[in-house]
Scaffold this motif. Sequence first.
Motif, PDB file in Angstrom:
ATOM      1  N   ASP A 294       5.705 -39.555  -9.282  1.00 28.34           N
ATOM      2  CA  ASP A 294       7.004 -39.718  -9.948  1.00 28.34           C
ATOM      3  C   ASP A 294       6.874 -40.360 -11.329  1.00 28.34           C
ATOM      4  O   ASP A 294       7.868 -40.650 -11.979  1.00 28.34           O
ATOM      5  CB  ASP A 294       7.969 -40.515  -9.064  1.00 28.34           C
ATOM      6  N   ALA A 295       5.615 -40.599 -11.775  1.00 23.82           N
ATOM      7  CA  ALA A 295       5.321 -41.068 -13.140  1.00 23.82           C
ATOM      8  C   ALA A 295       5.920 -42.448 -13.438  1.00 23.82           C
ATOM      9  O   ALA A 295       6.290 -42.734 -14.568  1.00 23.82           O
ATOM     10  CB  ALA A 295       5.782 -40.041 -14.175  1.00 23.82           C
ATOM     11  N   ASP A 296       5.984 -43.312 -12.424  1.00 29.33           N
ATOM     12  CA  ASP A 296       6.511 -44.664 -12.633  1.00 29.33           C
ATOM     13  C   ASP A 296       5.438 -45.515 -13.292  1.00 29.33           C
ATOM     14  O   ASP A 296       4.559 -46.082 -12.623  1.00 29.33           O
ATOM     15  CB  ASP A 296       6.937 -45.266 -11.294  1.00 29.33           C
ATOM     16  N   VAL A 297       5.502 -45.624 -14.631  1.00 27.65           N
ATOM     17  CA  VAL A 297       4.455 -46.342 -15.368  1.00 27.65           C
ATOM     18  C   VAL A 297       4.351 -47.792 -14.924  1.00 27.65           C
ATOM     19  O   VAL A 297       3.256 -48.366 -14.881  1.00 27.65           O
ATOM     20  CB  VAL A 297       4.686 -46.276 -16.888  1.00 27.65           C
TER      21      VAL A 297
ATOM     22  N   VAL B 147      16.254 -45.088 -13.775  1.00 28.98           N
ATOM     23  CA  VAL B 147      16.994 -45.521 -14.957  1.00 28.98           C
ATOM     24  C   VAL B 147      17.497 -44.276 -15.694  1.00 28.98           C
ATOM     25  O   VAL B 147      16.693 -43.429 -16.106  1.00 28.98           O
ATOM     26  CB  VAL B 147      16.095 -46.358 -15.887  1.00 28.98           C
ATOM     27  N   PRO B 148      18.802 -44.118 -15.868  1.00 26.23           N
ATOM     28  CA  PRO B 148      19.323 -42.940 -16.576  1.00 26.23           C
ATOM     29  C   PRO B 148      18.750 -42.830 -17.981  1.00 26.23           C
ATOM     30  O   PRO B 148      18.639 -43.820 -18.708  1.00 26.23           O
ATOM     31  CB  PRO B 148      20.838 -43.197 -16.611  1.00 26.23           C
ATOM     32  N   HIS B 149      18.377 -41.610 -18.368  1.00 23.74           N
ATOM     33  CA  HIS B 149      17.802 -41.375 -19.695  1.00 23.74           C
ATOM     34  C   HIS B 149      17.922 -39.888 -20.008  1.00 23.74           C
ATOM     35  O   HIS B 149      18.077 -39.059 -19.101  1.00 23.74           O
ATOM     36  CB  HIS B 149      16.342 -41.821 -19.722  1.00 23.74           C
ATOM     37  N   GLY B 150      17.822 -39.553 -21.256  1.00 23.76           N
ATOM     38  CA  GLY B 150      17.929 -38.161 -21.665  1.00 23.76           C
ATOM     39  C   GLY B 150      16.702 -37.335 -21.358  1.00 23.76           C
ATOM     40  O   GLY B 150      16.713 -36.110 -21.527  1.00 23.76           O
ATOM     41  N   PHE B 151      15.621 -37.993 -20.911  1.00 26.27           N
ATOM     42  CA  PHE B 151      14.388 -37.301 -20.552  1.00 26.27           C
ATOM     43  C   PHE B 151      13.864 -37.877 -19.242  1.00 26.27           C
ATOM     44  O   PHE B 151      14.277 -38.952 -18.797  1.00 26.27           O
ATOM     45  CB  PHE B 151      13.316 -37.481 -21.638  1.00 26.27           C
ATOM     46  N   GLY B 152      12.918 -37.157 -18.640  1.00 27.76           N
ATOM     47  CA  GLY B 152      12.161 -37.688 -17.519  1.00 27.76           C
ATOM     48  C   GLY B 152      10.771 -38.057 -17.993  1.00 27.76           C
ATOM     49  O   GLY B 152      10.457 -37.970 -19.191  1.00 27.76           O
ATOM     50  N   LEU B 153       9.924 -38.479 -17.081  1.00 30.80           N
ATOM     51  CA  LEU B 153       8.523 -38.749 -17.382  1.00 30.80           C
ATOM     52  C   LEU B 153       7.661 -37.730 -16.651  1.00 30.80           C
ATOM     53  O   LEU B 153       7.941 -37.358 -15.511  1.00 30.80           O
ATOM     54  CB  LEU B 153       8.133 -40.164 -16.967  1.00 30.80           C
ATOM     55  N   VAL B 154       6.613 -37.281 -17.321  1.00 35.67           N
ATOM     56  CA  VAL B 154       5.739 -36.239 -16.784  1.00 35.67           C
ATOM     57  C   VAL B 154       4.562 -36.888 -16.074  1.00 35.67           C
ATOM     58  O   VAL B 154       3.890 -37.762 -16.623  1.00 35.67           O
ATOM     59  CB  VAL B 154       5.230 -35.324 -17.913  1.00 35.67           C
ATOM     60  N   GLY B 155       4.305 -36.485 -14.832  1.00 35.66           N
ATOM     61  CA  GLY B 155       3.168 -37.010 -14.093  1.00 35.66           C
ATOM     62  C   GLY B 155       2.996 -36.268 -12.790  1.00 35.66           C
ATOM     63  O   GLY B 155       3.884 -35.533 -12.345  1.00 35.66           O
ATOM     64  N   HIS B 156       1.835 -36.475 -12.154  1.00 38.63           N
ATOM     65  CA  HIS B 156       1.580 -35.809 -10.877  1.00 38.63           C
ATOM     66  C   HIS B 156       2.476 -36.385  -9.786  1.00 38.63           C
ATOM     67  O   HIS B 156       2.989 -35.661  -8.938  1.00 38.63           O
ATOM     68  CB  HIS B 156       0.113 -35.982 -10.485  1.00 38.63           C
TER      69      HIS B 156
ATOM     70  N   HIS C  50      16.442 -38.931 -15.907  1.00 39.67           N
ATOM     71  CA  HIS C  50      16.180 -40.336 -15.612  1.00 39.67           C
ATOM     72  C   HIS C  50      14.682 -40.570 -15.606  1.00 39.67           C
ATOM     73  O   HIS C  50      13.882 -39.622 -15.519  1.00 39.67           O
ATOM     74  CB  HIS C  50      16.761 -40.721 -14.246  1.00 39.67           C
ATOM     75  N   VAL C  51      14.311 -41.834 -15.731  1.00 42.40           N
ATOM     76  CA  VAL C  51      12.911 -42.226 -15.592  1.00 42.40           C
ATOM     77  C   VAL C  51      12.815 -43.265 -14.485  1.00 42.40           C
ATOM     78  O   VAL C  51      13.744 -44.047 -14.274  1.00 42.40           O
ATOM     79  CB  VAL C  51      12.332 -42.793 -16.908  1.00 42.40           C
ATOM     80  N   MET C  52      11.696 -43.250 -13.766  1.00 38.84           N
ATOM     81  CA  MET C  52      11.451 -44.271 -12.756  1.00 38.84           C
ATOM     82  C   MET C  52      10.710 -45.428 -13.410  1.00 38.84           C
ATOM     83  O   MET C  52       9.628 -45.242 -13.983  1.00 38.84           O
ATOM     84  CB  MET C  52      10.621 -43.699 -11.605  1.00 38.84           C
ATOM     85  N   LEU C  53      11.278 -46.611 -13.343  1.00 33.74           N
ATOM     86  CA  LEU C  53      10.667 -47.815 -13.905  1.00 33.74           C
ATOM     87  C   LEU C  53      10.700 -48.914 -12.850  1.00 33.74           C
ATOM     88  O   LEU C  53      11.775 -49.373 -12.460  1.00 33.74           O
ATOM     89  CB  LEU C  53      11.406 -48.275 -15.158  1.00 33.74           C
ATOM     90  N   GLY C  54       9.542 -49.278 -12.355  1.00 36.70           N
ATOM     91  CA  GLY C  54       9.481 -50.338 -11.366  1.00 36.70           C
ATOM     92  C   GLY C  54      10.219 -50.019 -10.085  1.00 36.70           C
ATOM     93  O   GLY C  54      10.726 -50.916  -9.410  1.00 36.70           O
ATOM     94  N   GLY C  55      10.289 -48.750  -9.722  1.00 35.22           N
ATOM     95  CA  GLY C  55      10.977 -48.347  -8.507  1.00 35.22           C
ATOM     96  C   GLY C  55      12.461 -48.139  -8.676  1.00 35.22           C
ATOM     97  O   GLY C  55      13.165 -47.878  -7.699  1.00 35.22           O
ATOM     98  N   VAL C  56      12.965 -48.215  -9.910  1.00 40.55           N
ATOM     99  CA  VAL C  56      14.389 -48.046 -10.185  1.00 40.55           C
ATOM    100  C   VAL C  56      14.592 -46.783 -11.019  1.00 40.55           C
ATOM    101  O   VAL C  56      13.886 -46.579 -12.022  1.00 40.55           O
ATOM    102  CB  VAL C  56      14.963 -49.270 -10.922  1.00 40.55           C
TER     103      VAL C  56
END
Length: 403
Positions: free
Chosen positions: A278-281, A267-276, A259-265
């Motif tokens: 939670d990487a919520d862009v 969101v199910p996804h086949g990948f995550g986001l990399v960051g120091h 999953h990826v964090m988007l705007g505090g939500v």
Amino acid sequence: MEPDVSGTSPAECVAIIVAAGRGTRAGGSLPKQYQSLAGEPVLRRTLRLFASHPAVTAVLAVIHNDDSGLFADTARDLPKILAPATGGATRQASVRAGLEALAARGMAPAIVLVHDAARPHASPDLVARAIAAARHAAAAIPVLPVTDTVKRLDASGVVAETLDRARLRTVQTPQAFRFDALRAAHGAAAAAGVDTLTDDAAVMEWAGHLVATFDGEAGNVKLTTPEDMARAAGAPLSALQDVRTGTGFDVHAFGPGDHVMLGGVAVPHGFGLVGHSDADVGLHALTDAILGALCDGDIGAHFPPSDPQWKGASSDRFLAHAVEKVAARGGRIAHLDLTLICEAPKVGPQREAIRASIAAITGLGVDRISVKATTTEKLGFTGRREGIAALASATIRLPLEDA
């Protein structure tokens, strides 16, 4: 060892909102939970947070016997709201009344959250953290580090000891518990005549349970005094004549995850986001936009990636910090605009959840938050599905003296 309920279904979580107090220290003609905050009662904002959370099945408010009419108006048209329970003379008695009301209705959820009605600015992510913590402990509470030096005084008011603040924490709600354990602890305390415990964690401690902790939120303040109410409401926008706009931009690459964090939500996804963190862009871009409007550096200056305490941190803390910086200057946020740039995941189905999440973190009405999404027509790193970018703008208004 406490049982592990890691398989708990989201359908087994009920939130109890403690709203039976009179709140006389806040002033006004109504109890503080029914006073208006940005055009709606404080309690409605709190109820809506839990009623709209996908992991919370039902919400039970515990109210004063005199407030049934006020509550009916406040909770009108909100989903998942149960008929309220009547509270007792103390907070401890009111929570026990809520637990017994659930049991009397044949409800025995695996997890129960207990939250103060006068904390309307908790975020959906904080609720999710509470539920996650309760899946592995009988009791879990949100805490914040103590940043001020703390002294213990003797009976005459002279400093007797300087406490080690590294081991001290302030405590918030929602506090999360196994329903059966909390109900039993409250019953035992009442039977023993113990009725002065100030929160449910203390009830569980008294009953011999270990209490786990998880990260709280700086913006999750409890409204107590007239100054708290005024600070939360802010000055009328028309009185804040120094209008400023800031922009923010952030990028994170895809990595392992589901999953990826988007705007505090989440969101199910086949990948995550990399960051120091939670990487919520989205929240990172919004944080930078607000800080930019304040001319107060950027997110990296306030939360350095070199600092291990921010490793894996929830980004709602960063956005809440920026909002507090505006409030500390006597200002208000007038509008937030967020554009997410990616080929996948699809943002459209999550748009309203993201708006609601940002509203809960910032205290803004949803009508002042815009969330959009676009692609780069398969050009560049987002077009190659290597990551996500976010562009944000923030319009804030400050007192003219700040100009």
